[in-house]
Enzyme design. Structure first.
Site, PDB file in Angstrom:
ATOM      1  CE  LYS A 112      -4.263  -1.938   1.771  1.00 37.50           C
ATOM      2  NZ  LYS A 112      -5.376  -1.893   2.695  1.00 37.50           N
ATOM      3  CE  LYS A 195      -6.270  -7.530  -1.241  1.00 37.25           C
ATOM      4  NZ  LYS A 195      -6.927  -7.393   0.022  1.00 37.25           N
ATOM      5  CE  LYS A 198     -13.588  -3.125   1.753  1.00 37.01           C
ATOM      6  NZ  LYS A 198     -12.627  -3.462   2.778  1.00 37.01           N
TER       7      LYS A 198
HETATM    8  N1  AQP Z   1      -9.790 -10.883  -2.920  1.00 34.66           N
HETATM    9  C1  AQP Z   1     -10.080 -11.417  -1.752  1.00 34.66           C
HETATM   10  N2  AQP Z   1     -10.303 -12.740  -1.625  1.00 34.66           N
HETATM   11  C2  AQP Z   1     -10.602 -13.291  -0.421  1.00 34.66           C
HETATM   12  N3  AQP Z   1     -10.717 -12.563   0.715  1.00 34.66           N
HETATM   13  C3  AQP Z   1     -10.496 -11.241   0.627  1.00 34.66           C
HETATM   14  N4  AQP Z   1     -10.530 -10.244   1.529  1.00 34.66           N
HETATM   15  C4  AQP Z   1     -10.240  -9.073   0.928  1.00 34.66           C
HETATM   16  N5  AQP Z   1     -10.019  -9.262  -0.371  1.00 34.66           N
HETATM   17  C5  AQP Z   1     -10.169 -10.599  -0.593  1.00 34.66           C
HETATM   18  C6  AQP Z   1     -10.846 -10.422   2.927  1.00 34.66           C
HETATM   19  O1  AQP Z   1     -11.911  -9.536   3.249  1.00 34.66           O
HETATM   20  C7  AQP Z   1     -11.663  -8.921   4.518  1.00 34.66           C
HETATM   21  C8  AQP Z   1     -11.555  -7.414   4.286  1.00 34.66           C
HETATM   22  O2  AQP Z   1     -10.831  -6.791   5.244  1.00 34.66           O
HETATM   23  P1  AQP Z   1     -10.460  -5.261   5.128  1.00 34.66           P
HETATM   24  O3  AQP Z   1     -11.674  -4.441   5.011  1.00 34.66           O
HETATM   25  O4  AQP Z   1      -9.543  -4.987   6.255  1.00 34.66           O
HETATM   26  O5  AQP Z   1      -9.729  -5.080   3.745  1.00 34.66           O
HETATM   27  P2  AQP Z   1      -8.431  -5.711   3.139  1.00 34.66           P
HETATM   28  O6  AQP Z   1      -8.032  -6.995   3.713  1.00 34.66           O
HETATM   29  O7  AQP Z   1      -7.401  -4.669   3.188  1.00 34.66           O
HETATM   30  O8  AQP Z   1      -8.894  -6.078   1.643  1.00 34.66           O
HETATM   31  P3  AQP Z   1      -9.825  -5.273   0.677  1.00 34.66           P
HETATM   32  O9  AQP Z   1     -11.207  -5.326   1.192  1.00 34.66           O
HETATM   33  O10 AQP Z   1      -9.750  -5.668  -0.738  1.00 34.66           O
HETATM   34  O11 AQP Z   1      -9.226  -3.878   0.714  1.00 34.66           O
HETATM   35  P4  AQP Z   1      -7.795  -3.411   0.197  1.00 34.66           P
HETATM   36  O12 AQP Z   1      -7.211  -4.403  -0.729  1.00 34.66           O
HETATM   37  O13 AQP Z   1      -8.130  -2.150  -0.418  1.00 34.66           O
HETATM   38  O14 AQP Z   1      -6.997  -3.243   1.441  1.00 34.66           O
HETATM   39  C9  AQP Z   1     -10.380  -9.568   5.055  1.00 34.66           C
HETATM   40  O15 AQP Z   1     -10.702 -10.688   5.834  1.00 34.66           O
HETATM   41  C10 AQP Z   1      -9.683  -9.967   3.806  1.00 34.66           C
HETATM   42  O16 AQP Z   1      -8.764 -11.019   4.013  1.00 34.66           O
END
Ligand code: AQP
Length: 331
Positions: A112, A195, A198
Protein backbone atom coordinates in the site's frame (compact mmCIF):
# COMPACT_ATOMS: atom_id res chain seq x y z
CA UNK A 1 -17.81 -21.89 23.39
CA UNK A 2 -14.65 -20.86 21.53
CA UNK A 3 -14.45 -17.24 20.39
CA UNK A 4 -14.17 -15.79 16.94
CA UNK A 5 -13.32 -12.20 16.00
CA UNK A 6 -13.16 -10.50 12.62
CA UNK A 7 -13.69 -7.11 11.04
CA UNK A 8 -13.70 -5.18 7.78
CA UNK A 9 -12.97 -1.57 6.98
CA UNK A 10 -15.76 0.78 5.92
CA UNK A 11 -13.50 2.23 3.24
CA UNK A 12 -15.87 1.72 0.32
CA UNK A 13 -19.58 2.15 -0.16
CA UNK A 14 -19.76 -1.56 -0.88
CA UNK A 15 -18.03 -4.78 0.08
CA UNK A 16 -16.77 -6.81 -2.85
CA UNK A 17 -17.07 -10.45 -3.78
CA UNK A 18 -13.66 -11.23 -2.25
CA UNK A 19 -14.78 -9.77 1.09
CA UNK A 20 -17.98 -11.78 0.89
CA UNK A 21 -16.49 -15.15 -0.05
CA UNK A 22 -13.20 -14.76 1.82
CA UNK A 23 -14.69 -13.41 5.04
CA UNK A 24 -18.36 -12.51 5.50
CA UNK A 25 -19.79 -15.85 4.47
CA UNK A 26 -17.51 -17.63 6.92
CA UNK A 27 -18.57 -15.24 9.67
CA UNK A 28 -22.21 -16.12 9.21
CA UNK A 29 -21.48 -19.85 9.18
CA UNK A 30 -19.35 -19.66 12.33
CA UNK A 31 -21.98 -18.00 14.53
CA UNK A 32 -23.55 -21.31 15.42
CA UNK A 33 -20.40 -22.81 16.86
CA UNK A 34 -18.56 -19.80 18.21
CA UNK A 35 -19.09 -16.86 20.48
CA UNK A 36 -18.68 -14.37 17.64
CA UNK A 37 -17.52 -10.73 17.66
CA UNK A 38 -17.78 -8.89 14.33
CA UNK A 39 -16.62 -5.33 14.07
CA UNK A 40 -16.79 -2.49 11.55
CA UNK A 41 -13.20 -1.30 11.89
CA UNK A 42 -13.56 2.43 11.36
CA UNK A 43 -10.30 3.27 13.17
CA UNK A 44 -8.52 1.31 10.45
CA UNK A 45 -10.46 3.17 7.77
CA UNK A 46 -8.83 6.53 8.51
CA UNK A 47 -5.27 5.33 7.87
CA UNK A 48 -5.21 6.26 4.21
CA UNK A 49 -7.17 9.51 3.90
CA UNK A 50 -10.96 9.75 4.02
CA UNK A 51 -13.99 12.02 4.01
CA UNK A 52 -15.86 12.37 7.33
CA UNK A 53 -19.43 12.35 5.97
CA UNK A 54 -18.64 9.46 3.72
CA UNK A 55 -17.14 7.50 6.60
CA UNK A 56 -20.30 7.98 8.69
CA UNK A 57 -22.42 6.70 5.82
CA UNK A 58 -20.08 3.84 4.96
CA UNK A 59 -19.87 2.65 8.55
CA UNK A 60 -23.66 2.15 8.57
CA UNK A 61 -23.65 0.60 5.12
CA UNK A 62 -20.92 -1.83 6.14
CA UNK A 63 -22.81 -2.85 9.28
CA UNK A 64 -25.95 -3.33 7.16
CA UNK A 65 -23.96 -5.55 4.78
CA UNK A 66 -22.76 -7.72 7.66
CA UNK A 67 -26.38 -8.33 8.60
CA UNK A 68 -27.52 -8.82 5.00
CA UNK A 69 -24.66 -11.31 4.59
CA UNK A 70 -26.02 -13.40 7.44
CA UNK A 71 -24.54 -12.01 10.66
CA UNK A 72 -27.32 -12.15 13.24
CA UNK A 73 -26.92 -9.32 15.76
CA UNK A 74 -28.88 -11.34 18.32
CA UNK A 75 -26.45 -14.26 18.19
CA UNK A 76 -23.23 -12.37 17.44
CA UNK A 77 -21.78 -9.22 18.94
CA UNK A 78 -21.85 -6.72 16.08
CA UNK A 79 -20.29 -3.32 16.77
CA UNK A 80 -18.25 -0.36 15.54
CA UNK A 81 -14.61 -0.23 16.60
CA UNK A 82 -14.52 3.45 17.61
CA UNK A 83 -17.39 2.83 20.06
CA UNK A 84 -15.06 0.64 22.09
CA UNK A 85 -12.10 2.77 23.24
CA UNK A 86 -10.10 -0.22 24.47
CA UNK A 87 -9.05 -1.03 20.88
CA UNK A 88 -6.97 2.12 20.58
CA UNK A 89 -5.77 1.85 24.16
CA UNK A 90 -4.48 -1.70 23.80
CA UNK A 91 -2.95 -0.85 20.43
CA UNK A 92 -0.72 1.69 22.16
CA UNK A 93 0.51 -0.86 24.68
CA UNK A 94 1.19 -3.42 21.93
CA UNK A 95 2.99 -0.87 19.79
CA UNK A 96 5.46 -0.53 22.65
CA UNK A 97 6.41 -4.20 22.38
CA UNK A 98 6.47 -4.27 18.56
CA UNK A 99 9.84 -4.00 16.86
CA UNK A 100 10.17 -1.32 14.21
CA UNK A 101 11.82 -3.87 11.90
CA UNK A 102 9.09 -6.39 12.63
CA UNK A 103 6.36 -3.92 11.62
CA UNK A 104 8.39 -2.91 8.56
CA UNK A 105 8.18 -6.46 7.23
CA UNK A 106 4.39 -6.41 6.80
CA UNK A 107 3.83 -6.96 3.09
CA UNK A 108 0.40 -5.29 3.02
CA UNK A 109 1.98 -2.10 4.35
CA UNK A 110 4.80 -2.31 1.82
CA UNK A 111 2.34 -2.79 -1.07
CA UNK A 112 0.00 0.00 0.00
CA UNK A 113 2.84 2.40 0.82
CA UNK A 114 4.39 1.72 -2.58
CA UNK A 115 1.06 2.55 -4.25
CA UNK A 116 0.58 5.74 -2.24
CA UNK A 117 4.13 7.08 -2.22
CA UNK A 118 6.16 7.99 0.89
CA UNK A 119 4.63 11.44 1.46
CA UNK A 120 1.05 10.20 1.38
CA UNK A 121 1.74 7.16 3.60
CA UNK A 122 0.74 7.69 7.23
CA UNK A 123 2.18 6.37 10.47
CA UNK A 124 -1.35 5.04 11.08
CA UNK A 125 -1.04 2.79 8.04
CA UNK A 126 2.29 1.57 9.37
CA UNK A 127 0.88 0.67 12.79
CA UNK A 128 -2.36 -0.73 11.33
CA UNK A 129 -1.38 -4.38 12.02
CA UNK A 130 -0.72 -3.54 15.68
CA UNK A 131 -4.22 -2.11 16.00
CA UNK A 132 -5.52 -5.24 14.32
CA UNK A 133 -3.65 -7.37 16.87
CA UNK A 134 -5.32 -5.36 19.63
CA UNK A 135 -8.76 -5.93 18.04
CA UNK A 136 -8.26 -9.68 18.14
CA UNK A 137 -6.42 -10.07 21.47
CA UNK A 138 -8.92 -7.93 23.40
CA UNK A 139 -11.58 -10.61 22.93
CA UNK A 140 -9.35 -13.66 23.52
CA UNK A 141 -10.37 -14.88 20.06
CA UNK A 142 -9.43 -18.46 19.21
CA UNK A 143 -10.12 -18.11 15.49
CA UNK A 144 -10.01 -15.25 13.00
CA UNK A 145 -11.82 -15.88 9.69
CA UNK A 146 -10.05 -13.84 7.00
CA UNK A 147 -8.72 -14.06 3.46
CA UNK A 148 -5.20 -15.18 2.64
CA UNK A 149 -3.93 -11.57 2.50
CA UNK A 150 -4.37 -11.33 6.28
CA UNK A 151 -2.31 -14.39 7.25
CA UNK A 152 0.81 -12.37 8.06
CA UNK A 153 -1.14 -9.99 10.29
CA UNK A 154 -2.56 -12.90 12.30
CA UNK A 155 0.99 -14.25 12.67
CA UNK A 156 2.04 -10.87 14.07
CA UNK A 157 -0.94 -10.95 16.43
CA UNK A 158 0.22 -14.31 17.77
CA UNK A 159 3.79 -13.04 18.14
CA UNK A 160 2.71 -9.95 20.06
CA UNK A 161 0.27 -11.88 22.26
CA UNK A 162 2.93 -14.48 23.03
CA UNK A 163 5.54 -11.83 23.74
CA UNK A 164 3.23 -10.00 26.13
CA UNK A 165 2.36 -13.26 27.89
CA UNK A 166 5.97 -14.20 28.42
CA UNK A 167 7.00 -10.75 29.63
CA UNK A 168 4.06 -9.91 31.83
CA UNK A 169 2.32 -13.20 32.59
CA UNK A 170 -0.36 -15.21 30.76
CA UNK A 171 -2.98 -12.73 29.55
CA UNK A 172 -3.88 -13.33 25.91
CA UNK A 173 -5.22 -16.28 23.94
CA UNK A 174 -3.16 -16.83 20.79
CA UNK A 175 -5.54 -16.92 17.82
CA UNK A 176 -5.28 -18.97 14.64
CA UNK A 177 -6.35 -17.76 11.24
CA UNK A 178 -9.31 -19.52 9.67
CA UNK A 179 -8.77 -19.43 5.90
CA UNK A 180 -10.75 -22.02 3.90
CA UNK A 181 -8.60 -22.78 0.90
CA UNK A 182 -11.28 -22.66 -1.79
CA UNK A 183 -12.11 -18.99 -1.23
CA UNK A 184 -8.90 -17.76 0.42
CA UNK A 185 -8.20 -15.44 -2.48
CA UNK A 186 -10.67 -14.20 -5.07
CA UNK A 187 -8.86 -12.52 -7.94
CA UNK A 188 -9.51 -9.33 -9.88
CA UNK A 189 -11.58 -10.10 -13.00
CA UNK A 190 -9.36 -7.91 -15.18
CA UNK A 191 -6.06 -9.01 -13.65
CA UNK A 192 -6.61 -12.54 -12.36
CA UNK A 193 -3.11 -12.71 -10.89
CA UNK A 194 -3.92 -9.92 -8.39
CA UNK A 195 -6.41 -10.14 -5.51
CA UNK A 196 -9.74 -8.42 -5.90
CA UNK A 197 -9.22 -5.29 -3.81
CA UNK A 198 -11.21 -2.26 -2.63
CA UNK A 199 -8.31 0.11 -2.82
CA UNK A 200 -7.22 -0.97 -6.29
CA UNK A 201 -10.79 -0.80 -7.62
CA UNK A 202 -11.38 -0.75 -11.37
CA UNK A 203 -13.66 -2.86 -13.51
CA UNK A 204 -12.21 -6.14 -12.25
CA UNK A 205 -14.04 -5.58 -8.98
CA UNK A 206 -17.51 -7.02 -8.24
CA UNK A 207 -19.13 -4.81 -5.62
CA UNK A 208 -22.09 -6.36 -3.85
CA UNK A 209 -24.07 -3.12 -3.98
CA UNK A 210 -23.34 -2.31 -7.60
CA UNK A 211 -26.15 -2.00 -10.13
CA UNK A 212 -26.99 -5.54 -11.32
CA UNK A 213 -26.31 -4.35 -14.88
CA UNK A 214 -22.79 -3.27 -13.94
CA UNK A 215 -22.10 -6.59 -12.25
CA UNK A 216 -23.32 -8.42 -15.32
CA UNK A 217 -21.13 -6.30 -17.59
CA UNK A 218 -18.06 -6.83 -15.46
CA UNK A 219 -18.45 -10.59 -15.40
CA UNK A 220 -19.06 -10.58 -19.15
CA UNK A 221 -15.83 -8.70 -19.79
CA UNK A 222 -13.74 -10.75 -17.34
CA UNK A 223 -10.34 -11.65 -18.78
CA UNK A 224 -10.07 -15.31 -19.84
CA UNK A 225 -7.55 -16.53 -22.41
CA UNK A 226 -7.32 -17.59 -26.04
CA UNK A 227 -7.88 -21.27 -25.29
CA UNK A 228 -11.25 -23.02 -25.05
CA UNK A 229 -11.01 -25.45 -22.19
CA UNK A 230 -12.91 -24.75 -19.00
CA UNK A 231 -10.64 -26.12 -16.29
CA UNK A 232 -9.55 -24.74 -12.92
CA UNK A 233 -5.87 -24.39 -13.87
CA UNK A 234 -4.61 -21.51 -11.72
CA UNK A 235 -1.19 -21.51 -13.29
CA UNK A 236 -2.10 -21.41 -16.98
CA UNK A 237 -5.69 -20.21 -16.97
CA UNK A 238 -5.99 -17.86 -13.97
CA UNK A 239 -9.03 -15.98 -15.32
CA UNK A 240 -11.04 -19.13 -16.02
CA UNK A 241 -9.94 -20.70 -12.72
CA UNK A 242 -11.14 -17.59 -10.86
CA UNK A 243 -14.56 -17.73 -12.54
CA UNK A 244 -14.85 -21.42 -11.66
CA UNK A 245 -13.92 -20.67 -8.03
CA UNK A 246 -16.61 -18.00 -7.87
CA UNK A 247 -19.23 -20.24 -9.48
CA UNK A 248 -18.36 -23.14 -7.22
CA UNK A 249 -18.52 -21.01 -4.06
CA UNK A 250 -21.72 -19.19 -5.01
CA UNK A 251 -23.60 -22.29 -6.14
CA UNK A 252 -22.12 -24.81 -3.65
CA UNK A 253 -21.11 -27.07 -6.55
CA UNK A 254 -17.78 -28.90 -6.48
CA UNK A 255 -15.19 -27.64 -8.98
CA UNK A 256 -14.92 -31.08 -10.62
CA UNK A 257 -18.69 -31.11 -11.33
CA UNK A 258 -18.45 -27.69 -12.95
CA UNK A 259 -15.51 -28.75 -15.12
CA UNK A 260 -17.46 -31.84 -16.14
CA UNK A 261 -20.57 -29.78 -16.94
CA UNK A 262 -18.65 -27.41 -19.17
CA UNK A 263 -16.85 -29.95 -21.33
CA UNK A 264 -17.40 -28.76 -24.93
CA UNK A 265 -19.03 -25.47 -23.89
CA UNK A 266 -17.63 -21.95 -24.23
CA UNK A 267 -16.50 -19.12 -21.97
CA UNK A 268 -19.69 -17.19 -22.74
CA UNK A 269 -21.75 -19.95 -21.13
CA UNK A 270 -19.50 -20.03 -18.11
CA UNK A 271 -19.86 -16.28 -17.62
CA UNK A 272 -23.65 -16.53 -17.89
CA UNK A 273 -23.76 -19.13 -15.14
CA UNK A 274 -21.40 -17.12 -12.96
CA UNK A 275 -23.66 -14.10 -13.44
CA UNK A 276 -26.82 -15.92 -12.42
CA UNK A 277 -25.15 -17.53 -9.40
CA UNK A 278 -23.84 -14.12 -8.26
CA UNK A 279 -27.25 -12.48 -8.83
CA UNK A 280 -29.02 -15.10 -6.78
CA UNK A 281 -27.09 -13.92 -3.75
CA UNK A 282 -26.69 -10.26 -4.63
CA UNK A 283 -30.32 -9.30 -5.36
CA UNK A 284 -31.80 -10.33 -1.98
CA UNK A 285 -28.64 -8.99 -0.32
CA UNK A 286 -29.20 -5.55 -1.84
CA UNK A 287 -32.85 -5.61 -0.87
CA UNK A 288 -31.98 -6.39 2.76
CA UNK A 289 -29.35 -3.62 2.88
CA UNK A 290 -31.93 -1.12 1.58
CA UNK A 291 -34.41 -2.15 4.27
CA UNK A 292 -31.82 -1.80 7.03
CA UNK A 293 -30.69 1.62 5.80
CA UNK A 294 -34.30 2.80 5.72
CA UNK A 295 -34.21 2.82 9.49
CA UNK A 296 -30.81 4.22 10.52
CA UNK A 297 -32.00 4.86 14.09
CA UNK A 298 -32.74 1.17 14.58
CA UNK A 299 -29.36 0.25 13.04
CA UNK A 300 -27.57 2.71 15.35
CA UNK A 301 -29.41 1.32 18.38
CA UNK A 302 -28.39 -2.19 17.43
CA UNK A 303 -24.75 -1.10 17.09
CA UNK A 304 -24.90 0.61 20.47
CA UNK A 305 -26.14 -2.63 22.06
CA UNK A 306 -23.29 -4.48 20.33
CA UNK A 307 -20.70 -2.01 21.64
CA UNK A 308 -22.02 -2.38 25.19
CA UNK A 309 -21.68 -6.17 24.91
CA UNK A 310 -18.18 -5.87 23.44
CA UNK A 311 -17.07 -3.57 26.25
CA UNK A 312 -18.01 -6.15 28.86
CA UNK A 313 -15.10 -8.18 27.53
CA UNK A 314 -12.72 -5.50 26.28
CA UNK A 315 -12.76 -3.36 29.43
CA UNK A 316 -11.91 -6.39 31.52
CA UNK A 317 -9.00 -7.37 29.26
CA UNK A 318 -7.59 -3.85 29.20
CA UNK A 319 -7.80 -3.52 32.99
CA UNK A 320 -5.85 -6.75 33.30
CA UNK A 321 -3.25 -5.54 30.78
CA UNK A 322 -2.83 -2.19 32.54
CA UNK A 323 -2.42 -3.96 35.83
CA UNK A 324 0.17 -6.42 34.47
CA UNK A 325 2.31 -3.68 32.95
CA UNK A 326 2.24 -1.61 36.13
CA UNK A 327 -0.22 1.22 35.45
CA UNK A 328 -1.79 2.41 38.68
CA UNK A 329 -5.49 1.78 38.98
CA UNK A 330 -7.35 5.14 39.14
CA UNK A 331 -9.08 5.79 42.47
N1 AQP B 1 -9.79 -10.88 -2.92
C1 AQP B 1 -10.08 -11.42 -1.75
N2 AQP B 1 -10.30 -12.74 -1.63
C2 AQP B 1 -10.60 -13.29 -0.42
N3 AQP B 1 -10.72 -12.56 0.72
C3 AQP B 1 -10.50 -11.24 0.63
N4 AQP B 1 -10.53 -10.24 1.53
C4 AQP B 1 -10.24 -9.07 0.93
N5 AQP B 1 -10.02 -9.26 -0.37
C5 AQP B 1 -10.17 -10.60 -0.59
C6 AQP B 1 -10.85 -10.42 2.93
O1 AQP B 1 -11.91 -9.54 3.25
C7 AQP B 1 -11.66 -8.92 4.52
C8 AQP B 1 -11.56 -7.41 4.29
O2 AQP B 1 -10.83 -6.79 5.24
P1 AQP B 1 -10.46 -5.26 5.13
O3 AQP B 1 -11.67 -4.44 5.01
O4 AQP B 1 -9.54 -4.99 6.25
O5 AQP B 1 -9.73 -5.08 3.74
P2 AQP B 1 -8.43 -5.71 3.14
O6 AQP B 1 -8.03 -7.00 3.71
O7 AQP B 1 -7.40 -4.67 3.19
O8 AQP B 1 -8.89 -6.08 1.64
P3 AQP B 1 -9.83 -5.27 0.68
O9 AQP B 1 -11.21 -5.33 1.19
O10 AQP B 1 -9.75 -5.67 -0.74
O11 AQP B 1 -9.23 -3.88 0.71
P4 AQP B 1 -7.80 -3.41 0.20
O12 AQP B 1 -7.21 -4.40 -0.73
O13 AQP B 1 -8.13 -2.15 -0.42
O14 AQP B 1 -7.00 -3.24 1.44
C9 AQP B 1 -10.38 -9.57 5.06
O15 AQP B 1 -10.70 -10.69 5.83
C10 AQP B 1 -9.68 -9.97 3.81
O16 AQP B 1 -8.76 -11.02 4.01
Amino acid sequence: RPRVFSGMQPTNASLHLGNYLGALRQWAAMQDHYDAFYCVVDLHAITAGHDADQLRQRTRVTAAQYIAGGVDPERSTLFVQSHVPEHAQLAWVLSCITGFGEASRMTQFKDKAARQGADATTVGLFTYPVLQAADILLYHADKVPVGEDQRQHIELTRDLGGRFNSRFGPTFTLPSPYIPEATAKIYDLQDPTAKMSKSVGGSGLIELLDEPKTIEKRIKSAVTDTGREIVADRENKPGVANLITILSAMSARPVADIEQDFVGRGYGDLKKEVTSAVMETVLPFQQRVRELLDDPAELDALLARGAAKAREVSAHTLRQVYDRIGFLEPE
